[in-house]
Design an enzyme around this catalytic site. Sequence first.
Site: not given
Ligand code: UFG
Length: 358
Positions: A105, A149, A173, A177, A254
């Site tokens: 990890f 990921s 990042y 990966k 997501r």
């Molecule tokens: N979001 C918001 N406000 C925030 C944070 C996130 O609206 O404060 C939204 C983002 O725009 C997105 C969703 O919530 O639509 C999810 O965002 P995250 O940052 O939680 O997750 P991501 O899907 O962008 O990314 C995560 C990890 C990455 C990984 C990915 C894999 O951070 O490292 O999932 O699917 F690669």
Amino acid sequence: MGQRSDRQLDHCTRSIASADNQMAQKILLTGGAGYIGSHTYVALIEAGFEVVILDNFSNSNPSVLIRLGQITRQNQVICYEGSVLDKALLAQIFTEHDISAVIHFAALKAVGESVEQPLAYFSTNITGLLCLFETIKTAGIKHLVFSSSATVYGEPEEVPISETAPLQFTNPYGFTKVASEQILTQAAAADPWAFGVLRYFNPAGAHPSGLIGEDPFDIPNNLMPYIAKVASGALPHLNVFGNDYDTRDGTGERDYIHVCDLAQGHVLSLQKLLSTHEGHVVNLGTGQAYSVLEMNAAYGEAVGRDLPYVIAPRRPGDVPTCLADVRKAKKVLGFETQFGLADMCQSSWNWIETQAPS
Ligand code: UFG
């Protein structure tokens, strides 16, 4: 005193169980004190493995070790403090323990930070993997589960995303990966290694005990820990990054997976490697996507009140929808998730409340 005796008794029972099952294999967890690593530690102990942790606590708290001992009723959690870049320490661990396999990890994982400090990401994530490889080759280890990921799919052309989708990256990042997966593929072609590559979608939630969960040091980048901080009053409101996507309600969708389900996926991957020596690359998700507004509303239900949000501009690099095709994980590993969105929110809130000073 009574409590102490119980713990000794439990420990005793566990030792007898291990002795009966003379096959208790010892697993090295690099990054085992982190969010996913700590939940996987618990799942491995419950599955009858012994575990050694290596962690430098760069994004985790040493108190996790005491909590792991409480959850698993062990008097001692074996942990080496240090980096995967420290080859001497790695060699020492393999000398002192009869390790059967490794779950790797230990890595840096913040997209924005990786854009600002790419070299740190290349060093920890890629050189770290190579250091580990050198050691496990010398030690004769043949099985490794790798923490990958959904980021390796970049901006996917189709959803749900299957494992055969082209690999891409949009930031350092993601590059680390993709590069790590390619290193694993090339290495397995040359030596008798078998790797389990697990492509996580969006981990969420916490252990039902409330003793371990996601504990980001800074203001969280990810959605659920951010909402959790709004719920606890540490942040004023959620910024919803865009409400004009081509999705059900315009906000990003997501595939959120409960961290305990994710942990179980590691156990299944490890068992598959150890029993068949067959490598695999699988998505770990639920196959169900939720929007930002749905997540915020679900968390509000767990807390018992509406949580404030404001609509903000889109975040650069975000895709509208990210959703796993989960058929391969089911077919190859027998992986199926047990927990839904309400469990993720309730367990996260339980964890946050447990942390709150009384
Ligand atoms: N979001 C918001 N406000 C925030 C944070 C996130 O609206 O404060 C939204 C983002 O725009 C997105 C969703 O919530 O639509 C999810 O965002 P995250 O940052 O939680 O997750 P991501 O899907 O962008 O990314 C995560 C990890 C990455 C990984 C990915 C894999 O951070 O490292 O999932 O699917 F690669």
